[in-house]
Design a protein around this motif. Structure first.
Motif, PDB file in Angstrom:
ATOM      1  N   LEU A 350       0.826  -1.211   0.000  1.00  0.00           N
ATOM      2  CA  LEU A 350       0.000   0.000   0.000  1.00  0.00           C
ATOM      3  C   LEU A 350       0.858   1.259   0.000  1.00  0.00           C
ATOM      4  O   LEU A 350       0.492   2.272  -0.613  1.00  0.00           O
ATOM      5  N   VAL A 351       2.008   1.214   0.663  1.00  0.00           N
ATOM      6  CA  VAL A 351       2.918   2.363   0.638  1.00  0.00           C
ATOM      7  C   VAL A 351       3.436   2.597  -0.780  1.00  0.00           C
ATOM      8  O   VAL A 351       3.551   3.731  -1.247  1.00  0.00           O
ATOM      9  N   VAL A 352       3.743   1.500  -1.491  1.00  0.00           N
ATOM     10  CA  VAL A 352       4.195   1.620  -2.882  1.00  0.00           C
ATOM     11  C   VAL A 352       3.118   2.282  -3.736  1.00  0.00           C
ATOM     12  O   VAL A 352       3.386   3.200  -4.533  1.00  0.00           O
ATOM     13  N   ILE A 353       1.869   1.837  -3.574  1.00  0.00           N
ATOM     14  CA  ILE A 353       0.773   2.424  -4.352  1.00  0.00           C
ATOM     15  C   ILE A 353       0.621   3.905  -4.034  1.00  0.00           C
ATOM     16  O   ILE A 353       0.448   4.747  -4.931  1.00  0.00           O
ATOM     17  N   ALA A 354       0.712   4.244  -2.734  1.00  0.00           N
ATOM     18  CA  ALA A 354       0.569   5.653  -2.356  1.00  0.00           C
ATOM     19  C   ALA A 354       1.701   6.493  -2.925  1.00  0.00           C
ATOM     20  O   ALA A 354       1.487   7.620  -3.379  1.00  0.00           O
ATOM     21  N   ALA A 355       2.929   5.944  -2.897  1.00  0.00           N
ATOM     22  CA  ALA A 355       4.079   6.698  -3.407  1.00  0.00           C
ATOM     23  C   ALA A 355       3.961   6.955  -4.902  1.00  0.00           C
ATOM     24  O   ALA A 355       4.486   7.958  -5.414  1.00  0.00           O
ATOM     25  N   LEU A 356       3.264   6.088  -5.611  1.00  0.00           N
ATOM     26  CA  LEU A 356       3.131   6.252  -7.057  1.00  0.00           C
ATOM     27  C   LEU A 356       1.904   7.058  -7.454  1.00  0.00           C
ATOM     28  O   LEU A 356       1.925   7.799  -8.453  1.00  0.00           O
ATOM     29  N   LEU A 357       0.820   6.969  -6.683  1.00  0.00           N
ATOM     30  CA  LEU A 357      -0.441   7.552  -7.109  1.00  0.00           C
ATOM     31  C   LEU A 357      -0.899   8.748  -6.280  1.00  0.00           C
ATOM     32  O   LEU A 357      -1.750   9.516  -6.739  1.00  0.00           O
TER      33      LEU A 357
END
Length: 817
Positions: A350-357
């Motif tokens: 979820l952190v990866v998704i937040a960092a990208l989006l």
């Protein structure tokens, strides 16, 4: 990380004996199975991790994206490969000072390289299996280190809260604080105050609305609320600036003096490892105290060190902050109900998704709000609970020196000062011995408080020579250690005093036993004719209320015919011929008494030696009634001593014993055998035990009788009882069904295989009983299988691994936690 595995697997039995790990690695079914509890826990942890990661990156002076990289890598890599299933890893506040100092001295790219090297060092330590050594560090040093880091963080972030820029050290920040207060920015201060207010008040919301809203993390609410207010009010403030990932700086080759880089790697490795390992132990305690069902394996500290090392290698390579286990997110993960490592891994995703989006949303966050959040975390690291604990244990000086050293000099220097102070305090305690002499009712009392070493010998001699010749003396040794010099001094004086008509009694008040030289105890002959602790049997090694060693006392060698031996002992009376038990070599009992005589001697020994030590505890149990936490169902075999195996005392276990540790199934299948069912109903329904253990053992005569029995032979009471073990026998003979086995070796013979299978089968019978099934459904009960190998003195705990029933060796390290 994988390089360690083949060597470990190649010689697992030898390695386990040489280097027992913290606990067996957690096991579970293969594949990714996401439970609903893991999903909700991962969301809760993600909502906490997102603002904290940005805030910690801000506090270190690193690119803000580095915090997101470390959070994602810590969740995915350390969460997947680490040894603590529910510990959450990521950028930690405890690493802020170290990282900030590295960035200032070496730059960001070299700091990333240092993180990679620290990860490699952690892999090496994990391969060497030295993780438990980190637990030897005094808690006062660890808490002092964290408190010093917390003070450093809070003082530095206070400048950002006031609208300024922090300096490089705590003294510089304190000197600059008056100027900063004179030039504060009201808009930054207002956003920071709002953040702190929301952070403090959100968990205290009253009423029904509070119960509904409190599960939302306070950190998220504080940052989101302050951001929304700042945007609505149109405040002009420095905000989060996340540059394009295309411009993100990765690790470079380390540049700088070799000794300085080595010290930097050592410091990073030390702080990351100690914080992660202590965090894993703390998470285990949280999981154990958590109500409800769901078994979570205990942490394997060596594997946790390997996982943290792998995460730091990946994080440093990708331009992220150093990674360690973090307390706030780990506590949230446990309290949110996580049941496996999937929650940690998913939070990283979820952190990866937040960092990208979510970059456009993140860039609305004022830096003052993040600084207030991190400042609050720093203040919380100075724990009043820890201060009270170290004060109670008289280690506040170690705590204070470590804290001041970290604040004024740095983490590595502060920890070194703390270790030096801890050693000094230990030496001071070892040499601080109080020796007093007084006379009461004609008896002289010499009381020694503290450890009796050669340094105290002059004072001991002076006190002993104050006793007049021929007097009665009681020497009380209130300590746990006496070296050879002190022992010789005491024994020489005792021999001289008794030879001149005096009497001497030597005892240890706190331990309840006398302190004697180990060699004398090992030989079974107390020195100078004195009796061993609490026993009046000459030459007896029975020591009550001590770790179980040999319950069969060793008698002195038998005398030749016609040799009457000494008529009296040194105390003026004839020594007992025996200690009241059988001989130590397992030979047949002597013919000097019947079994009843030996029983009475044993009871007499209990009344004389053990009863005084347990009388207070038994009196309490008599007043309060029994409140056992466990039902222990085991065989009637005389070699299986439940209190010895479980290190339990009076009132701890509700024990049911029968031939073959059998649990007749409920209903008509029990054939009228209701005694075990009645005990189960009473233990679960009345005593409310939290666990039931079925314990089999090696060399079980009941299992051998099952193997040797003729088909249909149930004519005797024993045969009718053993019919409840026939399902185990059938299960053993079914080659297509799941089989029970020992980890690391195959069963020695058919009898041992049947013993293992019988434990599994009786657990299934147990689940069929209605009180057990209801308690299991409510999450109020756990079932355990245990196999005790008598000859090895080794316990094996039943686990499920890849669909198989496996009995794992229980090591001494597992029992210390």
């Amino acid at each position: 990380m994988s390089a360690c595995v083949p060597a470990r697997a190649a010689d697992s039995d030898r390695t386990e004996r040489a280097h027992p790990p913290h606990s067996p690695p957690p096991t579970g079914p293969p594949g990714f199975r996401l439970a609903g509890a893991d999903l909700s826990a991962s969301i809760a942890v993600f909502l906490i991790a997102l603002p904290l990661s940005l805030g910690i990156a801000l506090a270190t002076g690193a690119p803000l994206q580095a915090g997101l990289v470390a959070a994602a890598v810590g969740g995915i890599v350390a969460g997947r490969f680490g040894g603590s299933p529910l510990q959450v890893s990521g950028p930690a506040a405890g690493l802020t000072v170290v990282t900030a100092d590295l960035i200032q001295h070496y730059g960001w790219r070299t700091t990333c390289a240092i993180t990679v090297l620290a990860g490699i060092a952690q892999l090496g330590l994990g391969c060497l299996r030295v993780a438990r050594g980190a637990l030897a560090v005094s808690p006062a040093i660890v808490h002092g280190m964290l408190a010093g880091i917390g003070v450093t963080i809070a003082v530095a972030q206070l400048h950002i809260v006031l609208g300024g820029t922090p300096q490089s050290s705590v003294p510089d920040n304190l000197r600059a604080l008056p100027h900063q207060l004179a030039n504060l920015r009201p808009e930054a201060l207002s956003v920071s105050v709002l953040t702190l207010a929301l952070l403090l008040l959100w968990p205290r919301l009253p009423g029904r609305a509070g119960r509904l809203l409190r599960p939302v993390p306070a950190a998220l609410i504080a940052v989101a609320g302050a951001t929304a207010v700042a945007a609505a009010a149109g405040l002009v403030l420095p905000k989060v600036d996340l540059p394009s990932w295309r411009n993100h700086a990765l690790a470079g080759l380390p540049e700088g003096p070799v000794l300085g880089l080595a010290a930097a790697v050592l410091t990073t490795t030390l702080v990351c490892s100690v914080q992660s390992l202590l965090g894993a132990v703390a998470v285990d305690k949280l999981v154990a105290a958590r109500p409800g069902p769901g078994h979570v394996g205990r942490s394997d500290l060596d594997r946790e060190l390997l996982g943290q090392g792998a995460a730091n290698i990946v994080s440093g390579s990708l331009g992220g902050l150093p990674v360690a286990g973090v307390a706030v997110r780990s506590t949230a993960n446990v309290r949110a109900g996580a049941v496996s490592r999937n929650s940690t891994v998913l939070h990283g995703a979820l952190v990866v998704i937040a960092a990208l989006l979510l970059v456009p949303l993140l860039e609305f966050i004022p830096l003052a709000s993040l600084a207030a959040l991190v400042m609050a975390v720093g203040i919380q690291m100075v724990s009043l609970h820890h201060i009270r604990t170290v004060t109670r244990h008289r280690e506040v000086l170690v705590y204070a020196v470590t804290t001041l050293g970290v604040v004024s000099l740095g983490v590595l220097e502060g920890v070194a000062l703390g270790i030096a102070m801890a050693v000094g305090v230990a030496l001071h305690r070892l040499t601080r011995t109080r020796i007093t002499h007084r006379e009461k009712h004609g008896v002289h009392h010499v009381h020694v408080r503290g450890q009796l070493t050669f340094l105290a010998v002059p004072r001991l001699s002076r006190a002993l020579h104050l006793v007049p010749q021929g007097a009665a003396v009681v020497v009380a040794l209130d300590g746990s250690f006496m070296d050879h010099a002190a022992y010789e001094t005491l024994q020489d004086w005792q021999s001289t005093h008794t030879a001149r008509g005096g009497t001497v009694e030597i005892n240890g008040r706190r331990a309840g036993v006398r302190i004697a030289e180990p060699a004398a105890l090992a030989s079974g002959h107390p020195p100078d004719g004195t009796e061993e602790a609490g026993s009046s049997d000459a030459g007896c090694r029975c020591r009550p209320w001590t770790p179980w060693r040999n319950h069969q006392c060793e008698r002195p060698p038998s005398r030749p015919a016609g040799d009457p031996g000494p008529s009296t002992g040194d105390n003026g009376r004839a020594p007992d011929a025996t200690c009241g038990q059988d001989s130590a070599d397992g030979a047949a009992p002597d013919s000097d008494g019947t079994g009843g005589d030996r029983l009475m001697r044993g009871i007499s020994t209990f009344q004389r030696t053990t009863a005084p030590l347990v009388r207070g505890e038994l009196a309490r149990l008599a007043r309060e009634g029994q409140r056992p936490s466990q039902l222990f169902l085991t065989c009637a075999d005389s070699r299986v001593v439940t209190s010895m195996i479980t290190s339990s005392g009076p009132g701890d276990l509700f024990v049911v014993r029968n031939v073959g540790n059998l649990v007749p199934p409920p209903g008509t299948e029990s054939g009228g055998d209701d005694s075990v069912a009645a005990a189960i109903e009473y233990a679960v329904g009345v005593l409310a035990v939290r666990s039931i253990t079925v314990c089999g053992h090696s060399g079980c005569g009941a299992m051998q009788a099952l193997l040797d029995a003729e088909p249909g032979g149930t004519g005797t009471p024993l045969g009718r009882w053993l019919r409840h073990g026939r399902p185990s026998l059938e299960r053993t003979g079914d080659a297509s069904g799941p089989r029970a086995r020992l980890a690391g070796r195959t069963p020695a013979d058919a009898a041992e295989e049947l013993c293992l299978t019988n434990v599994v089968q009786q657990l299934e019978h147990l689940r069929a009983h209605e009180p057990v099934a209801r308690a299991l459904k409510d999450g109020a009960l756990e079932l355990h299988g245990l196999y005790f190998h008598v000859g090895e003195a080794q316990a094996y705990l039943l686990t499920e691994r890849d669909g198989e029933k496996v009995f794992d060796r229980v090591r001494s390290a597992d029992l210390t936690r």
